[in-house]
Design an enzyme around this catalytic site. Structure first.
Site, PDB file in Angstrom:
ATOM      1  N   THR A  75      -2.159   3.476  -2.057  1.00 31.06           N
ATOM      2  CA  THR A  75      -2.333   4.149  -3.915  1.00 31.06           C
ATOM      3  C   THR A  75      -3.550   5.031  -3.649  1.00 31.06           C
ATOM      4  O   THR A  75      -3.574   6.000  -4.030  1.00 31.06           O
ATOM      5  CB  THR A  75      -2.215   2.948  -4.933  1.00 31.06           C
ATOM      6  OG1 THR A  75      -0.883   1.880  -4.511  1.00 31.06           O
ATOM      7  CG2 THR A  75      -1.876   3.670  -6.118  1.00 31.06           C
ATOM      8  N   ASN A  77       9.438   2.375   2.359  1.00 28.23           N
ATOM      9  CA  ASN A  77       9.722   0.617   1.853  1.00 28.23           C
ATOM     10  C   ASN A  77      10.953   0.368   1.879  1.00 28.23           C
ATOM     11  O   ASN A  77      11.130  -1.360   1.872  1.00 28.23           O
ATOM     12  CB  ASN A  77       8.442   0.646   1.012  1.00 28.23           C
ATOM     13  CG  ASN A  77       8.608   2.026  -0.224  1.00 28.23           C
ATOM     14  OD1 ASN A  77       8.754   3.051   0.119  1.00 28.23           O
ATOM     15  ND2 ASN A  77       9.102   0.968  -1.797  1.00 28.23           N
ATOM     16  N   GLN A  97       4.287   1.440   5.925  1.00 26.96           N
ATOM     17  CA  GLN A  97       5.176   0.377   6.137  1.00 26.96           C
ATOM     18  C   GLN A  97       5.349   0.129   6.863  1.00 26.96           C
ATOM     19  O   GLN A  97       5.665  -0.492   8.066  1.00 26.96           O
ATOM     20  CB  GLN A  97       6.473   0.688   5.354  1.00 26.96           C
ATOM     21  CG  GLN A  97       6.318   0.973   3.703  1.00 26.96           C
ATOM     22  CD  GLN A  97       6.246  -1.457   3.125  1.00 26.96           C
ATOM     23  OE1 GLN A  97       6.849  -2.493   4.616  1.00 26.96           O
ATOM     24  NE2 GLN A  97       6.233  -1.615   1.899  1.00 26.96           N
ATOM     25  N   SER A 100      -2.326   0.123   4.076  1.00 22.40           N
ATOM     26  CA  SER A 100      -3.015  -1.416   2.585  1.00 22.40           C
ATOM     27  C   SER A 100      -2.577  -2.483   3.727  1.00 22.40           C
ATOM     28  O   SER A 100      -1.660  -2.676   4.407  1.00 22.40           O
ATOM     29  CB  SER A 100      -1.621  -0.877   1.475  1.00 22.40           C
ATOM     30  OG  SER A 100      -2.271  -1.953   1.016  1.00 22.40           O
ATOM     31  N   HIS A 123      -2.673  -5.456   2.803  1.00 20.29           N
ATOM     32  CA  HIS A 123      -1.821  -6.987   2.205  1.00 20.29           C
ATOM     33  C   HIS A 123      -0.408  -6.733   3.124  1.00 20.29           C
ATOM     34  O   HIS A 123       0.963  -7.609   2.552  1.00 20.29           O
ATOM     35  CB  HIS A 123      -1.560  -6.849   1.130  1.00 20.29           C
ATOM     36  CG  HIS A 123      -0.805  -5.571   0.075  1.00 20.29           C
ATOM     37  ND1 HIS A 123       0.483  -6.212  -0.821  1.00 20.29           N
ATOM     38  CD2 HIS A 123      -1.342  -4.658  -0.519  1.00 20.29           C
ATOM     39  CE1 HIS A 123       1.332  -4.718  -1.099  1.00 20.29           C
ATOM     40  NE2 HIS A 123       0.253  -3.994  -0.867  1.00 20.29           N
ATOM     41  N   THR A 156     -20.199   0.039  -4.470  1.00 25.17           N
ATOM     42  CA  THR A 156     -20.498  -1.269  -2.483  1.00 25.17           C
ATOM     43  C   THR A 156     -18.956  -1.643  -2.553  1.00 25.17           C
ATOM     44  O   THR A 156     -18.070  -2.007  -3.288  1.00 25.17           O
ATOM     45  CB  THR A 156     -21.335  -2.126  -3.634  1.00 25.17           C
ATOM     46  OG1 THR A 156     -21.870  -2.022  -4.072  1.00 25.17           O
ATOM     47  CG2 THR A 156     -21.000  -3.896  -2.640  1.00 25.17           C
ATOM     48  N   CYS A 174       8.062  -2.878  -6.703  1.00 22.41           N
ATOM     49  CA  CYS A 174       7.526  -2.408  -8.125  1.00 22.41           C
ATOM     50  C   CYS A 174       8.567  -1.873  -9.257  1.00 22.41           C
ATOM     51  O   CYS A 174       8.285  -1.299 -10.409  1.00 22.41           O
ATOM     52  CB  CYS A 174       6.611  -1.199  -7.693  1.00 22.41           C
ATOM     53  SG  CYS A 174       5.740  -0.291  -5.719  1.00 22.41           S
TER      54      CYS A 174
HETATM   55  C1  LIG Z   1       5.380   3.365   1.651  1.00 19.19           C
HETATM   56  C2  LIG Z   1       4.113   2.675   0.691  1.00 19.19           C
HETATM   57  N1  LIG Z   1       2.729   2.855  -0.103  1.00 19.19           N
HETATM   58  C3  LIG Z   1       2.083   2.896  -0.547  1.00 19.19           C
HETATM   59  C4  LIG Z   1       1.661   1.738  -1.487  1.00 19.19           C
HETATM   60  C5  LIG Z   1       1.193   1.544  -2.042  1.00 19.19           C
HETATM   61  O1  LIG Z   1       0.325   0.156  -1.299  1.00 19.19           O
HETATM   62  P1  LIG Z   1      -0.646  -0.723  -1.651  1.00 19.19           P
HETATM   63  O2  LIG Z   1      -0.055  -1.465  -2.778  1.00 19.19           O
HETATM   64  O3  LIG Z   1      -1.932  -0.815  -1.035  1.00 19.19           O
HETATM   65  O4  LIG Z   1      -1.264   0.465  -3.169  1.00 19.19           O
HETATM   66  C6  LIG Z   1       3.380   0.751  -0.673  1.00 19.19           C
HETATM   67  C7  LIG Z   1       3.180  -1.015  -1.501  1.00 19.19           C
HETATM   68  O5  LIG Z   1       4.522  -1.236  -1.849  1.00 19.19           O
HETATM   69  C8  LIG Z   1       3.924   1.572   0.457  1.00 19.19           C
HETATM   70  O6  LIG Z   1       5.281   1.015   0.514  1.00 19.19           O
END
Ligand SMILES: Cc1ncc(COP(=O)(O)O)c(C=O)c1O
Length: 388
Positions: free
Chosen positions: A71, A156, A184, A204, A206, A242, A330
């Site tokens: 994000t 996603n 993704q 990202s 995670h 940091t 989300c």
């Molecule tokens: C395609 C896509 N972009 C951006 C994000 C946002 O990632 P983050 O959770 O690291 O902010 C996601 C998370 O669901 C995603 O699937």
């Protein structure tokens, strides 16, 4: 034992990631900016992780900047490119080209910039299979005020993968910088910027077995971007503050594992996903799969159980020990139907019966078979309830 079929929302941390992060958290508290031995150790960890991210993505380490997740990376590119060097008193604000199926972390910053009169936004349509309208895209790229194109490499919700190498050639031919939201795709399909001429990339940790709150932004050599966060020399003055050393180390290990396992993951995830789909087809009548099956992520199945409300099935699945999703994580809890599915021509009603099942590390055949049996039972029950 829970069965986790929501790997597009987030992934469990890999053991190797946890071990590396815990070692840093326990033993290495140094600040990478310090010049003493503790600082030097922390700096080395950060730079080793940067080299791993770069190796996975086919870029050089000095093109990788650590962020707090995709994000942040997405916002940094959109705000940075569209507001840098642009005179707010000039006649027309710069144009950004996106698609109708972007993640909210692209859609919302674009909306904010548009509402503030700082950008024009062209939102390109997709077809019923989620494929982008290439003619409309080329038309928008050719407009003289277009300053950036930003597209989600793999969606996603549906897992639809765009033909990014071809899109990148179109963008390069039009002289428009390309930002790819590869969040993704990374760790599931080859994402190699030696083969795809993208200028900026967001990802990202995670989503690939790494920790939440850590991500990366790639800025290709020759492209400039104002600091994401002003206030310090970190990340070569691009992002003050940091560094989250343990998180960055976790991202580095997740990227190394992804590079080592990518082919095997592709085979394994698609076999599990196909087993899920064929099992469901055998047991549940009247299903519809969303997204062009020949170009979706190996781990993702977006499926409508026609006439059965998705949220009813999901709640019941959860009670039975299975985690899945109705759309983007989300959006969970929100009643509005998925903007991705409605952009693909599904009615709000149809979109509400969609489930997103996404497999990943730790899922096995027996779990998939159990989930199929539960889905068959719950689909029948939910349909009966709807009809009564
Ligand atoms: C395609 C896509 N972009 C951006 C994000 C946002 O990632 P983050 O959770 O690291 O902010 C996601 C998370 O669901 C995603 O699937």
């Amino acid at each position: 034992m829970r069965i986790y079929l929501d790997h597009n929302a987030t992934t469990p941390l890999r053991e190797e990631v946890v071990d590396a992060m815990v070692a840093v958290l326990r033993n290495e508290f140094g600040n990478p900016s310090s010049t003493h031995a503790e600082g030097a150790t922390a700096r080395r960890r950060v730079e080793d992780a940067r080299a791993e991210v770069a190796a996975l993505l086919g870029v050089t380490p000095d093109e990788v900047f650590f962020t707090g997740g995709a994000t942040e990376s997405n916002n940094a590119v959109l705000h940075g490119v569209l507001t840098a060097d642009h005179d707010p008193h000039a006649d027309a604000p710069p144009r950004v080209v996106i698609s109708e199926v972007e993640h909210p972390s692209v859609l919302e910053p674009c909306q904010i910039l548009e509402d503030a009169g700082r950008a024009r936004v062209s939102r390109i349509a997709v077809d019923t299979d989620g494929r982008i309208d290439r003619d409309a895209l080329r038309g928008a790229l050719a407009l003289p005020d277009t300053a950036l194109v930003s597209l989600v490499w793999a969606n996603n919700e549906t897992g639809v993968v765009l033909p990014m190498a071809e899109i990148a050639s179109d963008a390069a031919a039009a002289g428009v910088p390309l930002h790819v939201d590869a969040t993704q795709g990374v760790g599931k399909i080859p994402i190699d910027l030696r083969e795809v001429q993208a200028d900026f990339l967001s990802c990202s940790a995670h989503k690939l077995g790494g920790p939440k709150g850590t991500g990366a932004l790639v800025v290709r050599a020759g492209r400039s971007l104002p600091p994401l966060l002003a206030g310090g020399p970190q990340e070569r003055r691009r992002r003050g503050g940091t560094e989250n050393v343990a998180g960055i180390v976790g991202l580095g290990v997740a990227c190394r594992l992804a590079r080592e396992e990518l082919e095997e993951r592709g085979r394994r995830y698609s076999a599990l996903r196909d087993r899920l789909w064929s099992g469901m087809q055998k047991r549940i009548p009247d299903l519809r799969r969303n997204g062009a099956p020949e170009s979706v992520l190996p781990n993702t199945l977006n499926v409508e159980i026609c006439g059965a409300p998705g949220e009813v099935i999901l709640q019941a699945l959860d009670l039975e020990g299975v985690a899945a999703s109705a759309g983007a994580a989300c959006h969970s809890g929100a009643i509005s139907p998925s903007h991705v599915l409605t952009a693909m021509g599904r009615t709000p009603e149809q979109a509400r019966s969609a489930l997103r099942l996404s497999v990943g590390h730790g899922v096995d055949e027996a779990q998939v078979d159990h989930a199929v049996s539960l889905l068959a039972e719950l689909a029948e029950r939910a349909r009966k309830m709807e009809a009564s």
